[in-house]
Design a protein around this motif. Structure first.
Motif, mmCIF file in Angstrom:
data_model
loop_
_atom_site.group_PDB
_atom_site.id
_atom_site.type_symbol
_atom_site.label_atom_id
_atom_site.label_comp_id
_atom_site.label_asym_id
_atom_site.label_seq_id
_atom_site.Cartn_x
_atom_site.Cartn_y
_atom_site.Cartn_z
ATOM 1 N N ALA A 160 -17.190 79.394 122.463
ATOM 2 C CA ALA A 160 -16.097 79.296 121.887
ATOM 3 C C ALA A 160 -16.447 79.970 120.450
ATOM 4 N N PHE A 163 -18.121 83.661 120.405
ATOM 5 C CA PHE A 163 -17.249 84.709 120.779
ATOM 6 C C PHE A 163 -15.787 84.336 120.267
ATOM 7 N N GLY A 164 -15.843 83.584 119.152
ATOM 8 C CA GLY A 164 -14.496 83.104 118.675
ATOM 9 C C GLY A 164 -14.716 83.641 117.142
ATOM 10 N N ASP A 165 -14.778 82.542 116.281
ATOM 11 C CA ASP A 165 -14.847 82.575 114.842
ATOM 12 C C ASP A 165 -16.074 83.379 114.474
ATOM 13 N N TYR A 166 -17.121 83.382 115.138
ATOM 14 C CA TYR A 166 -18.520 83.920 114.767
ATOM 15 C C TYR A 166 -18.646 85.155 115.313
ATOM 16 N N VAL A 167 -17.991 86.030 116.035
ATOM 17 C CA VAL A 167 -18.015 87.032 116.703
ATOM 18 C C VAL A 167 -18.683 87.969 116.097
ATOM 19 N N TRP A 168 -18.340 88.110 114.735
ATOM 20 C CA TRP A 168 -18.886 89.336 113.947
ATOM 21 C C TRP A 168 -20.022 88.939 113.721
ATOM 22 N N ALA A 169 -20.545 87.787 113.309
ATOM 23 C CA ALA A 169 -21.904 87.474 112.827
ATOM 24 C C ALA A 169 -22.789 87.633 113.982
ATOM 25 N N PRO B 3 -10.674 85.994 118.699
ATOM 26 C CA PRO B 3 -9.919 86.662 117.457
ATOM 27 C C PRO B 3 -9.588 88.090 117.687
ATOM 28 N N LEU B 139 -25.737 88.212 106.718
ATOM 29 C CA LEU B 139 -26.237 88.918 107.931
ATOM 30 C C LEU B 139 -26.096 90.616 107.148
#
Lengths: 202, 518
Positions: A160, A163-169, B3, B139
Motif C-alpha cells: 500500500a 504503490f500508494g503514497d510513495y509510488v513516484w519515489a 493515487p 531521489l
C-alpha cells in the motif's frame, strides 16, 4: 500438506547447497545457490513470514547472486560463448511465442477487467490500518488495530505504501538504479582507440 | 488507495527519462551500429519535446482558472517555480546537446551514453524542481547527480576527465549523505516528509519542543545543497571538475545542475521553511558573502580559462544565495531570474572554451585568447558579450540579474550584504575584463600576464602546427556551425533581454513558489 512442502523444499535446499560445492563451473554453482535460496524462501512462506520470503527472493536470489554471476562472467570474459549456437533447437521462436502469448493474455485480462465495469476510480477504498478493502474480514495475521480491527500482513502494508503514497519515489528509485548500471557500463568499457570518423585527437 | 496521476505533470520526465530509456533499449537491439550523430539528434528531439511540454505546463499554471496543482499523492507539485526551473534545466540540456557533437567527435566520447546520461540527468533536474516530498527531492537530486558524475568522467582517454569524475562522485556522495541525514532529522522534527505538511507543522510551532533536531536538520540540508551548488567553503571540487570534464558536460553542470540544486534550496528554505527563516537566514548570508568574495578573488589568480569560469560560477552561486537570503517572493524571483540568465551565459561561454581546445597538459591558459579578435572576430565578439554580461555590465541580462538580487537584499534590509555583493561584483568584473583585454589588445607572444606567460605558446587544439611566438600567423579558430549557433543564441538572448528586460522580469515574477497540500 506442510510435511510435503517441507520435504520438497528440504530436498531442493540440500541439493542446491551440495551443487554449490560440487559443480566445477562457477556459473552452475551460483545458479544452484539460487535454487537453494528459493527453497529457503518457500519455507519462510509456509511459516507465514511472507515479507521475509519475498525479501529472500528479491535480495538474495535476485540481487546478490546476480552480482556473483556478473563478477564471474566479467572475470571469465575472455572465453565468451557465442550467442549463435542453440543448444536446444528452436528455443528462441518458442520463447518469443510464449512471451507474446503472456503479453496478450495480460492485456486481455486487463481489458476484460475493464470490460467488467471495474475502472480505476471504482477500486474499493482501503482501510488505513489493515490495507484491506474496507469491510473485508480476511485474517492472514491477527494483530489488532486501534479501532479493534485486525492489522494486515506486512506485505499488504508495504505494498500500500509503495504503490500508494510513495509510488513516484518507487519509480524514481528504479530510474536511479538504471542510471547507475548505464554509468558503470559506460565507464568500465575500454575506450575505443580510433573513434569512427573522429579527427586526429590532439 | 491508488493515487491519482495527472500525466500532464510528468510529461517532461516522460520525454526525457522514458525517451532515453527507449533510446538505450533500441541501441542494444539494433545490430548495426548507428551513425554517431543519431543519438545526438534523437536527444535534441526529446529535449525539444520536453521543452514544449514545459511551455504547455507554464500556460496551464499561469491560467488563473487552473493554477498550480499537485499530483501523485501530493509528492509532485507543478507551480510556476517548478515549471520555470524545469525550463532552465531542459534548455541547458538542449543547448549542450546541440554543441556536443564537436566534443564527441574530437574526444571520441561514446555518443549514445552521452546523450542518454544527459537526458536522464535532466529528467532528475525536472523531478527535483517539481518535488513536493523530501524523499522525491532526494531521489531527484541523485538521478541528476549520478548521471552528471558519469558525464564528467566520460572522456575515458584523458586522465583529467577520470579525475574530475572521481572527485565529483566522492564529494557529491558525501554531500548526499549530509542531505539525507538532514532530511531524516526534519522528518523527525516535523513528523512528515511531505513539504506542505512540514511547512504547516513548522508554522504551528512543531519545532519548538525538538528545536535542536530542527536546527541540525536545517544545517545538514544546507551543507548538502551548498555542495551541490558549489558555495564556498564547499566548492573545492568545482575547479578540478570544470577543468577536467568534457566541455558540453561542464556547460550542462554550470547551467542545469546548478539551477536544479538551487531549485532544492529555494523550494526547501524560501518555501517550506519560510516560517523559521530567522534560523537559517544568518547562515545563508555568511555563506553568500564568502562565496561572492572568494569566487571573485580566486578567479583573479587563476591562470586557466576553465578554472576561471569555474570560480566565476562559484561567484554567481553567491549572488543567487543573496537572493535566497532575503527569504521573500522578491528574492526568490530574483534568484530565478539569475539562474535563467546565467544558464545562457554559461552555455555560451563553455561552447567557446570547447572550440579553443586544450594544450598538451589538458588545460587552457589565458594566453590562448591573445589576439583572438584578429583571428576570429565573431567568436571573440560573442565571448566578449557573454563575459561582460557575467561581469554585470548594463544593457546585458547579467546587469538585471545582479540588480534584482541586490535589490531584494536591500528590500529585506540586509544592507551590508548588498554592499559586499557589489564589492564582489567589481572584483569579478576585473576577471572578465582581463580576458576581454587579452582578446582585443594583447598580441600573441607579447605577454602581459606573468602567470600565463610560462604556459603561452603551447600548441592548442586547432593551431598546433603553427609555431610558438609568431604573432598573426595562427589560423582562425575553426568554429563548427553548431557551436556558432549556440554562441549566437546565447549572446542574442543576453543582449536582447538586457536591452528589453521587461518580459524576462515578468516571467521570473510569475514563477511563484506555492505551498500546496496533497
Amino acid at each position: 500438506m506442510a510435511v510435503a512442502v517441507f520435504s520438497v523444499c528440504a530436498v531442493i535446499i540440500v541439493a542446491g547447497a551440495l551443487g554449490v560445492i560440487i559443480f566445477r563451473n562457477p556459473v552452475h554453482s551460483a545458479l544452484s545457490l539460487v535454487a537453494s535460496l528459493f527453497g529457503v524462501a518457500v519455507l519462510f512462506l509456509t511459516l507465514d513470514a511472507h515479507f521475509l520470503g519475498v525479501v529472500q527472493v528479491v535480495v538474495y536470489a535476485g540481487a546478490i547472486v546476480v552480482l556473483f554471476l556478473f563478477v564471474i562472467m566479467l572475470l571469465g570474459v575472455d572465453r565468451a560463448e557465442s550467442l549463435r549456437t542453440e543448444p536446444i533447437g528452436g528455443q528462441r521462436p518458442v520463447a518469443l511465442a510464449v512471451g507474446v502469448g503472456v503479453l496478450v493474455l495480460a492485456l486481455l485480462f486487463m481489458v476484460g477487467f475493464d470490460g467488467l465495469g471495474v475502472r480505476q476510480g471504482d477500486f474499493p477504498a482501503l482501510d488505513s490500518c489493515t490495507g484491506l478493502p474496507v469491510g473485508a474480514s480476511e485474517s492472514p495475521l491477527a494483530l489488532e488495530c486501534p479501532d479493534g480491527t485486525e492489522q494486515a500482513s506486512n506485505i499488504r502494508q508495504i505494498a500500500a505504501g509503495v504503490f500508494g503514497d510513495y509510488v513516484w519515489a518507487f519509480q524514481l528509485t528504479g530510474l536511479l538504479l538504471t542510471i547507475s548500471v548505464v554509468g558503470a557500463v559506460a565507464l568500465a568499457r575500454r575506450p575505443r582507440r580510433q573513434p569512427d570518423g573522429a579527427e586526429q585527437a590532439h | 488507495m491508488s493515487p491519482s496521476v495527472d500525466w500532464a505533470a510528468l510529461l517532461p520526465q516522460i520525454f526525457l527519462g522514458g525517451g532515453s530509456l527507449v533510446m538505450l533499449t533500441l541501441g542494444t537491439l539494433v545490430r548495426k551500429r548507428a551513425p554517431w550523430w543519431l543519438p545526438n539528434v534523437l536527444g535534441i528531439g526529446l529535449t525539444l519535446a520536453a521543452f514544449g511540454s514545459v511551455v504547455w505546463q507554464w500556460v496551464r499554471v499561469q491560467d488563473p482558472s487552473r493554477g498550480a496543482f499537485s499530483t501523485i499523492a501530493g509528492t509532485v507539485q507543478i507551480d510556476g517555480f517548478a515549471v520555470f526551473l524545469s525550463g532552465v534545466v531542459v534548455i541547458a540540456a538542449l543547448l549542450a546537446l546541440v554543441f556536443a557533437p564537436f566534443s564527441i567527435r574530437r574526444a571520441g566520447l561514446p555518443p549514445e551514453e552521452f546523450s542518454v546520461l544527459l537526458l536522464l540527468s535532466a529528467a532528475g533536474g525536472v523531478t527535483l524542481a517539481s518535488a513536493n516530498d523530501l524523499i522525491v527531492l532526494f531521489l531527484g537530486l541523485e538521478v541528476l547527480s549520478i548521471a552528471a558524475y558519469v558525464l564528467a568522467a566520460l572522456d575515458l582517454r584523458r586522465a583529467g576527465s577520470q579525475e574530475a569524475g572521481l572527485k565529483y562522485f566522492v564529494l557529491g556522495a558525501f554531500a548526499s549523505a549530509f542531505f539525507l541525514y538532514g532530511a531524516a532529522l526534519i522528518y523527525g522534527a516535523a513528523g512528515s516528509t511531505k513539504l506542505d505538511s512540514v511547512a504547516a507543522a513548522l508554522a504551528a510551532g512543531a519545532g519548538s519542543n525538538a528545536r535542536g533536531m530542527l536546527l541540525a536538520g536545517f544545517a545538514l540540508l544546507l551543507v548538502g545543497l551548498f555542495f551541490k551548488v558549489a558555495a564556498v567553503p564547499f566548492h573545492a571540487w568545482t575547479p578540478d571538475v570544470y577543468e577536467g570534464a568534457p566541455s558540453p558536460a561542464v556547460a550542462y553542470m554550470a547551467a542545469g545542475v546548478k539551477a536544479a540544486g538551487f531549485a532544492a534550496l529555494l523550494r526547501l528554505f524560501a518555501g517550506t521553511f519560510s516560517a523559521s527563516s530567522a534560523d537559517w537566514r544568518p547562515a545563508v548570508a555568511v555563506v553568500a558573502v564568502i562565496t561572492v568574495l572568494a569566487g571573485s578573488a580566486l578567479g583573479v589568480i587563476s591562470g586557466d580559462v576553465r578554472r576561471l569560469l569555474a570560480y566565476s560560477s562559484i561567484g554567481h552561486a553567491g549572488f543567487i544565495l543573496v537572493g535566497l537570503e532575503s527569504a521573500g517572493a522578491n528574492g526568490t524571483s530574483a534568484s530565478l531570474l539569475y539562474l535563467g540568465v546565467y544558464a545562457f551565459m554559461a552555455l555560451g561561454s563553455f561552447a567557446v572554451v570547447m572550440v579553443m581546445g586544450r594544450d598538451a597538459s589538458g588545460s587552457q591558459p589565458l594566453a590562448a585568447y591573445d589576439g583572438l579578435a584578429r583571428r576570429s572576430p565573431w567568436l571573440a565578439l560573442g565571448f566578449t558579450l557573454l563575459l561582460l554580461a557575467q561581469a554585470g555590465l548594463p544593457f546585458t541580462t547579467g546587469f538585471w540579474a545582479k540588480f534584482e538580487v541586490i535589490g531584494a537584499a536591500v528590500q529585506s534590509r540586509t544592507y551590508w550584504l548588498a554592499a559586499v555583493s557589489m564589492l564582489g561584483a567589481v572584483v569579478a568584473a576585473f576577471v572578465y575584463l582581463r580576458l576581454v583585454v587579452r582578446m582585443y589588445l594583447v598580441r600573441p607572444g607579447a605577454d602581459g600576464d606573468a602567470l600565463a606567460s610560462q604556459k603561452s605558446g603551447v600548441g592548442l587544439a586547432d593551431d598546433s602546427r603553427s609555431g610558438d611566438e609568431d604573432s598573426d600567423s595562427r589560423p582562425p579558430v575553426a568554429v563548427p556551425r553548431s557551436v556558432g549557433f549556440v554562441v549566437a543564441v546565447c549572446a542574442a538572448v543576453t543582449l536582447f533581454f538586457g536591452v528589453w528586460p521587461a518580459p524576462l522580469l515578468n516571467l521570473a515574477g510569475d514563477a511563484t513558489l506555492a505551498v500546496l497540500g496533497g
